[in-house]
Design an enzyme around this catalytic site. Sequence first.
Site, mmCIF file in Angstrom:
data_model
loop_
_atom_site.group_PDB
_atom_site.id
_atom_site.type_symbol
_atom_site.label_atom_id
_atom_site.label_comp_id
_atom_site.label_asym_id
_atom_site.label_seq_id
_atom_site.Cartn_x
_atom_site.Cartn_y
_atom_site.Cartn_z
ATOM 1 N N HIS A 1 0.833 -1.204 0.000
ATOM 2 C CA HIS A 1 0.000 0.000 0.000
ATOM 3 C C HIS A 1 0.870 1.259 0.000
ATOM 4 C CE1 HIS A 1 -3.437 2.462 0.393
ATOM 5 N NE2 HIS A 1 -4.121 1.770 1.271
ATOM 6 N N ASP B 1 -9.201 -13.885 -14.898
ATOM 7 C CA ASP B 1 -9.117 -15.194 -15.554
ATOM 8 C C ASP B 1 -7.726 -15.370 -16.168
ATOM 9 O OD1 ASP B 1 -9.374 -17.499 -17.012
ATOM 10 O OD2 ASP B 1 -11.002 -16.767 -18.294
#
Length: 441
Positions: free
Chosen positions: A157, A381
């Site tokens: 982060h 995917d």
Amino acid sequence: MKVEVEVISNESIKPSSSTPEHLRHYQLSFLDQLSPHTYNPLVFFYELDEDQQDESTINETSNKIKKSLSEVLTLFYPLAGRVKNNRFIDCNDEGVSYTVAQVNSTCHLSDAIKNPLPSELRTFLPFEVHPLTEFVLGVQLNIFKHGGIAVGLCLSHQIADALSCIMFVKTWVAVARGEADHIARPEFVSAKLFPPLDNSEFDPNLGITKTAVSKRFVFEASTIEAIRSKYEEKTRLEGERRPSRVEALSAFIWSRYVAATSDEHSAKSGKVYTVVLPVNLRRKFEPLLPEHSFGNLYRVSYSMFPSSTLSGEENFGYEALKKIREGLEMVDMDYLRKVQQGEDLHLEFLMEAAKEIFMKGEQLIPFSFTSLCRFPLYDADFGWGKPAWVSSATLTFDKLVAFMDTKAGNGIEAYIGLKEEDMAKLEDDKEFIKAVSRPVL
């Protein structure tokens, strides 16, 4: 069921092409410097048949992940470098961490996604969410013996907000499918927009704790719609737009927390509540920044509620909704110009307010929300189908709620981090539990 993994291998994956010399120094932005030193955690679960998981197939899967990871790092070259003194990244191509792990044989993928505990989901990650390691990015491939895999990811982060993390995944899976030419390249503009400062007084790790308890609660679409409709009755009377799913659920959860942790003396006890929500700055610029702009391009809005102003439990949620919207509206282009000059008006306001509250002997109680809703998490995917489930993990902050879409896309999963005694009170709140479709998973 207890989830355990055994690490089979660990290595560093380097970019497939060396980073050019003129890109070796990646400057952190002012907003990067202010961001917490934690990882953005995500775990993607994929259903594969057991007969697809012989040793050669698993090796093929692992090699595909490694190859595509190596290729995508040439686009996201700062991720393969090392952060120096919270000021810049040495883009030295030292690589990212890649781990392969075997899940214990008694745990099936269906068990892992049916009754998930945030504390066990972190098992599928390469690192603890806090503290940071030398690696900006880590990936862990988890193999279920009876079929299925989980790809755990930790992205710092310190250099990337949630949208940057998701855009990285979107590009990565496109590379794995051989479709990289159809994906926009990342734009590293954050330091140009928000030049770094020497702000040694601010501690980016403020508020990080290991004592918070994290639990996951699921709110079905019909419940969220009922909450929105309840608040809509009042917003319509005042000529305001209908609350969004996230606005309504944020207001509801905060109101139930206040109700659950308050008593008849709360109004006199000098509590001052704040509701904190992140704002995606890409949509605030004129003209808009592309979604693939990389970095910590967010700020937070603050809404304050002295306990003495809360006029009855039934109004908590609506009052919160109004204040939340007021806070969000403050993050406009004028605000952005001041942040670009090194001013963080909300941060300065909160620090000054905290001092004043402390001097009065009052108690400041912040409550934060973040949301990954409507982000394309379920489009990840790699070539073996879309994920069966996408999860976060244990939260590192007290009084923090992280929202994610259910797979169907119309419900919301709320990961809530609270101190143990506050969590117990929230779970005893009848209105809260009534709204949860599967109370505690």
